[in-house]
Every structure is written in C-alpha cells, then in structure tokens.
Scaffold this motif. Structure first.
Motif, short mmCIF file in Angstrom:
data_model
loop_
_atom_site.label_atom_id
_atom_site.label_comp_id
_atom_site.label_asym_id
_atom_site.label_seq_id
_atom_site.Cartn_x
_atom_site.Cartn_y
_atom_site.Cartn_z
N ILE A 336 -14.88 23.27 -18.51
CA ILE A 336 -16.02 24.21 -18.46
C ILE A 336 -15.99 25.03 -19.76
O ILE A 336 -15.41 26.12 -19.81
N PRO A 337 -16.58 24.51 -20.81
CA PRO A 337 -16.54 25.24 -22.06
C PRO A 337 -17.32 26.56 -21.97
O PRO A 337 -18.31 26.65 -21.24
N GLY A 338 -16.85 27.56 -22.67
CA GLY A 338 -17.57 28.85 -22.72
C GLY A 338 -17.21 29.78 -21.59
O GLY A 338 -17.73 30.89 -21.51
N VAL A 339 -16.35 29.33 -20.66
CA VAL A 339 -15.94 30.21 -19.55
C VAL A 339 -14.44 30.48 -19.73
O VAL A 339 -13.63 29.56 -19.81
N GLU A 340 -14.09 31.77 -19.82
CA GLU A 340 -12.70 32.17 -20.09
C GLU A 340 -11.87 32.21 -18.81
O GLU A 340 -12.38 32.60 -17.75
N GLY A 341 -10.61 31.81 -18.88
CA GLY A 341 -9.63 32.03 -17.83
C GLY A 341 -9.84 31.26 -16.54
O GLY A 341 -9.39 31.68 -15.48
N TYR A 342 -10.48 30.13 -16.59
CA TYR A 342 -10.71 29.38 -15.34
C TYR A 342 -9.54 28.42 -15.07
O TYR A 342 -8.79 28.06 -15.98
N LYS A 343 -9.40 28.04 -13.79
CA LYS A 343 -8.42 27.01 -13.40
C LYS A 343 -9.14 26.03 -12.48
O LYS A 343 -9.97 26.46 -11.66
N ILE A 344 -8.87 24.74 -12.63
CA ILE A 344 -9.44 23.74 -11.72
C ILE A 344 -8.27 23.03 -11.04
O ILE A 344 -7.34 22.59 -11.71
N THR A 345 -8.30 22.94 -9.72
CA THR A 345 -7.27 22.21 -8.98
C THR A 345 -7.97 21.19 -8.06
O THR A 345 -9.16 21.37 -7.75
N PRO A 346 -7.38 20.13 -7.60
CA PRO A 346 -6.00 19.74 -7.90
C PRO A 346 -5.86 19.06 -9.26
O PRO A 346 -4.74 18.93 -9.75
N ASP A 347 -6.97 18.60 -9.87
CA ASP A 347 -6.81 17.89 -11.13
C ASP A 347 -8.08 17.97 -11.97
O ASP A 347 -9.18 18.20 -11.42
N THR A 348 -7.93 17.73 -13.26
CA THR A 348 -9.13 17.69 -14.13
C THR A 348 -9.28 16.31 -14.78
O THR A 348 -10.20 16.10 -15.55
N LYS A 349 -8.37 15.40 -14.47
CA LYS A 349 -8.44 14.06 -15.06
C LYS A 349 -8.52 13.03 -13.93
O LYS A 349 -7.73 13.08 -13.00
N PHE A 350 -9.47 12.12 -14.06
CA PHE A 350 -9.69 11.14 -12.99
C PHE A 350 -9.78 9.75 -13.60
O PHE A 350 -10.35 9.57 -14.68
N THR A 351 -9.25 8.78 -12.85
CA THR A 351 -9.37 7.38 -13.28
C THR A 351 -10.35 6.69 -12.34
O THR A 351 -10.18 6.75 -11.12
N VAL A 352 -11.37 6.08 -12.92
CA VAL A 352 -12.41 5.44 -12.09
C VAL A 352 -12.36 3.94 -12.34
O VAL A 352 -12.42 3.48 -13.50
N ASP A 353 -12.24 3.17 -11.25
CA ASP A 353 -12.17 1.72 -11.38
C ASP A 353 -13.51 1.14 -11.85
O ASP A 353 -14.55 1.76 -11.67
N PRO A 354 -13.47 -0.08 -12.42
CA PRO A 354 -14.71 -0.70 -12.89
C PRO A 354 -15.73 -0.84 -11.76
O PRO A 354 -15.34 -1.14 -10.62
N ASP A 355 -16.98 -0.59 -12.06
CA ASP A 355 -18.07 -0.78 -11.08
C ASP A 355 -17.94 0.10 -9.84
O ASP A 355 -18.54 -0.20 -8.81
N LYS A 356 -17.14 1.15 -9.89
CA LYS A 356 -16.91 1.95 -8.68
C LYS A 356 -17.43 3.37 -8.87
O LYS A 356 -17.55 3.86 -9.99
N THR A 357 -17.71 4.00 -7.71
CA THR A 357 -18.10 5.41 -7.73
C THR A 357 -16.93 6.22 -7.18
O THR A 357 -16.41 5.90 -6.11
N PHE A 358 -16.55 7.22 -7.93
CA PHE A 358 -15.40 8.03 -7.56
C PHE A 358 -15.91 9.41 -7.12
O PHE A 358 -16.78 10.00 -7.76
N LYS A 359 -15.38 9.90 -5.96
CA LYS A 359 -15.76 11.23 -5.50
C LYS A 359 -14.50 12.03 -5.24
O LYS A 359 -13.55 11.50 -4.65
N GLU A 360 -14.50 13.27 -5.64
CA GLU A 360 -13.32 14.11 -5.43
C GLU A 360 -13.77 15.57 -5.30
O GLU A 360 -14.65 16.01 -6.04
N LYS A 361 -13.12 16.27 -4.36
CA LYS A 361 -13.42 17.70 -4.23
C LYS A 361 -12.45 18.48 -5.11
O LYS A 361 -11.25 18.21 -5.10
N VAL A 362 -12.97 19.41 -5.86
CA VAL A 362 -12.11 20.25 -6.72
C VAL A 362 -12.39 21.72 -6.41
O VAL A 362 -13.43 22.08 -5.87
N PHE A 363 -11.40 22.55 -6.76
CA PHE A 363 -11.52 23.99 -6.55
C PHE A 363 -11.50 24.68 -7.90
O PHE A 363 -10.63 24.40 -8.74
N LEU A 364 -12.47 25.55 -8.08
CA LEU A 364 -12.57 26.26 -9.35
C LEU A 364 -12.19 27.72 -9.13
O LEU A 364 -12.76 28.40 -8.27
N PHE A 365 -11.20 28.18 -9.90
CA PHE A 365 -10.74 29.57 -9.84
C PHE A 365 -11.29 30.31 -11.05
O PHE A 365 -11.07 29.88 -12.18
#
Ligand code: SF4
Ligand code: SF4
Length: 407
Positions: A336-365
């Motif tokens: 999130i560029p331009g926003v100071e002091g944020y944290k995202i959990t559980p992760d900010t990096k995701f691997t998506v398989d070929p031809d697949k749709t990836f869904k994940e819930k994240v929490f933004l602090f």
C-alpha cells in the motif's frame, strides 16, 4: 527473339498454394513458450495466439480482432476483388490439389475408385488439421495411437471427414458459388474500379476461339462474355490465353484490370470509409493488446469481519483475488504505497498456480492515531507480479474506523 512475356501466373500461384497448405498443416505443431502458436483450447476456453493467451473473459479483444479482420477483408475486396478466393482460400487450394476429381468422367472404374480413396484420405488429413486448431496435434495423435481418442473427437472427425469428402469429391466449386458467404457478399463490395479478370477490351477481335480459357476455368466461366460474379480471379484463363497467343507472338488477351475499363483509383469514398473503420479497429486492437495483463487483481472488503481496535492499531479485513491467466506459476506481492506504518497479515506474498484463481483473506493494521480526525481512509492496494514484465496492477479500497471502542 520473341518479346512476348513468358511468365505465367501459375509460377507464383503454385508456390503460394504450397506454402499456405504447409502453414495450414504445420502451424498446429509449432509451439511458442511451450504452447500452440495458434489454438483455441476448449476445456480452458482460452485462445493461444502466437505466445499470448486470451481467456474467454477477455473476448472483447477477439471481438475487436474479428471486426478488424472483417473490415480489412472488405477494404481489400473493394480494391483487389476476389484475390483471396483465387489464390489463398483453403477451398480453392484443396480443390486444386484434388483437381483430378473434375476429370474423372469416362475414366475406368478402378481409376474412379482410387481417386475417391485419395480424396477420402485427404479429407481425413484436412479434418484432422482442422481439429488441431482446437486440440493440440500432439495430444490428438497420442490419443489415437493409444486407441483412446474419446467420443467428442471421434464424432467431430466423422462429421468433418464426411463434409470434406462430399465437398472435395462432389460440390467443389459449387460451394464457392452457392454456400460461401464471402462469395455472396461480393456484389455489395465490388464497384467499377475493383480488380477483376477480364478480356482486354481493345484486343477482343484477336481471339482465335481456341477455347483454352474456357477449358481451364474451374468455375466453368466463359470470360469472353464479360465479367461473371462466379469468377474467383485465379488467373488460369490468363495463362491459358498466354499459351495460345505465344504461337501468334502476342501477349495474352485476358488480364487483371481495375474494372472493365481498367481505371485504377484506390482513394474512392467506399474504400476510404472501410479503410478508416479498419484503421480504428486496428488501433483499438493494438491498444488492447499492449494493455493486456497476464493476471487480474481485485480486492474486496471482507464482510464477515468488523473493524476493531488492537494494541494501538485498527484492523480491517479484505479478500484478495488474483487470477493467473498464464500457464506458469506466478508470485504476486501486495503493498500500500503512500500509507505510513501499515502491517498486512498473514502474508503479502502469494504464489498462484497456472490458470488458477487464488483467494485469500488478509488483515490490514493501521495506526490508531491516523483516525483521530477522520473515520475513513481511501487508498489503493498495489500488486506486483514477478512475470517477465513485472506487471503492476492496483485495486481501490477503503479503511474504516470501528463505530465504537470495545471496553
Ligand atoms: S474466368 Fe479465369 S480467373 Fe475467373 S475463375 Fe475462370 S479461370 Fe479463374
Ligand atoms: S484462350 Fe484467348 S484466344 Fe483462346 S478463346 Fe480464350 S480468349 Fe480467345
């Protein structure tokens, strides 16, 4: 020495036919980036187009491409008439390669049977090649080799072989004059300056009535009687007349010319209108192709999670959706560029398989102190993929302060 032209159109037309037939049968075997150069894959509803793949959801680009090709064809037909029909159409090419069928009348039974078997063999090959533009030829051949082609492929093969056989054994040029929709539209696209095959008006009296032009015409036209809409501009009559006239030390009496009066004029209103429309669709196509991304990125609020306070932060939750439209694994990171002091959990990096749709819930602090004077903050999630182009996409989101602090 005679100064009569000895060049014949067949010297150009035969190599063109051969190269196009080679492309038709060979292109499905060509792979770019591990996938077919040109194939519509039915199970995944995806078009492989010379190293790019287009999903059914992006079929707007296919629609634009279809309009572009249609108007390009109309423009070229307005100028060059039926050059496509006579030189490049698969119907013409394969009719020429099965030309022996038109000469069977009065032949012995054995010759007729062998000729029909040859056309049947060619029909099998032509039908298989048509299917290879939907099912990879490597898979197609492997399936037949293992005796496991499947009901769908077998059904398509049977139907296509029957149609091809009837077409090349019996219908042949009648197809061009009766069924082909492009042929039916010719009269609308032609005007008096379109390229046609015609007798040279000023030399008609030189005709020696050898009938060479009529005998070779695949559509049975007598071009001496004037232009006929059944003419596919194949130039065979030009060559036949050239052969006859060589004996008289003269050039052919038949030729390509712009209308019966041979008035060449490319820039005429109808051509300019269709050319302008072609150009518009061409530019739009280029724009869509250049802005097409290898993955899709969207962020939605997680409706099941209520914003809350925790340890000096406020927490909101989002659902990240990443659709990988390539045939390779893709790593995507979010920020999130331009926003100071944020944290995202559980992760900010995701691997998506070929031809697949990836869904994940994240929490933004976000730090609680950011919301002392406001209750809502609008911002953008940025995704960055480690594909060849390092594609960056963004999705709008908003962050809410809880209505009240829990005691
Ligand atoms: S008239 Fe000539 S150019 Fe036209 S289809 Fe017949 S042979 Fe071909
Ligand atoms: S091939 Fe030429 S000379 Fe012979 S009939 Fe046709 S137009 Fe006349």
């Amino acid at each position: 020495m005679s100064d009569v032209t000895t060049t014949r159109f067949k010297n150009y037309r035969n190599p063109v036919k051969f190269i196009l037939a080679l492309i038709y049968f060979g292109l499905p075997f060509v792979k770019i980036g591990g996938e077919s150069a040109l194939r519509f894959d039915i199970p995944s509803l995806r078009l492989y187009l010379f190293g790019t793949s287009i999903w059914i959801e992006n079929f707007f680009i296919i629609l634009v491409f279809t309009f572009f090709i249609t108007f390009l064809f109309i423009s070229l037909t307005q100028i060059y008439g039926r050059i496509w029909c006579g030189w490049m159409c698969p119907q013409t090419i394969f009719c020429d390669y099965t030309g022996f069928m038109a000469k069977l009348s009065g032949s012995p039974v054995v010759k007729k049977v062998l000729s029909h078997l040859a056309v049947l063999g060619m029909s099998v090959l032509i039908s298989a090649a048509s299917i290879w533009y939907f099912v990879s030829p490597y898979e197609f051949l492997a399936r037949y080799a293992s005796g496991n082609a499947g009901a769908v492929i077998n059904s398509f093969m049977i139907v296509l072989v029957i149609i091809s056989y009837l077409n090349f054994a019996f219908w042949r040029r009648k197809f061009c004059a009766t069924i082909c929709p492009y042929s039916m539209l010719q009269s609308v696209m032609f005007d008096d300056k379109t390229l046609i095959v015609s007798m040279k008006q000023d030399r008609m009296d030189e005709c020696v009535s050898c009938n060479g032009c009529v005998n070779v015409c695949p559509t049975g036209i007598d071009i001496r009687q004037g232009y006929d809409s059944k003419c596919i501009a194949c130039a065979q009559c030009i060559d036949a007349c050239a052969n006859t006239m060589t004996d008289y030390h003269a050039e052919t009496l038949i030729g390509y010319q712009y209308g019966e009066q041979n008035k060449k004029k490319f820039f005429r209103p109808t051509v300019m209108i269709t050319s302008a429309i072609t150009l518009i669709f061409g530019v739009l196509l280029l724009f869509l192709a250049l802005t097409m991304t290898p993955y899709e990125f969207e962020v939605f609020p997680n409706q099941q999670f209520l914003p809350r306070y925790k340890d000096g932060y406020i927490i909101n939750s989002y659902e990240i959706k990443i659709k990988n439209t390539t045939d390779k694994k893709m790593n995507v990171s979010i920020s999130i560029p331009g926003v100071e002091g944020y944290k995202i959990t559980p992760d900010t990096k995701f691997t998506v398989d070929p031809d697949k749709t990836f869904k994940e819930k994240v929490f933004l602090f976000l730090p609680e102190k950011m919301f002392e004077k406001k209750s809502i903050l609008g911002f953008k999630f940025i995704s960055k993929a480690d594909d060849a182009k390092t594609t960056v996409l963004e999705s709008d989101a908003s962050f809410r302060r809880p209505i009240r602090r829990k005691k």
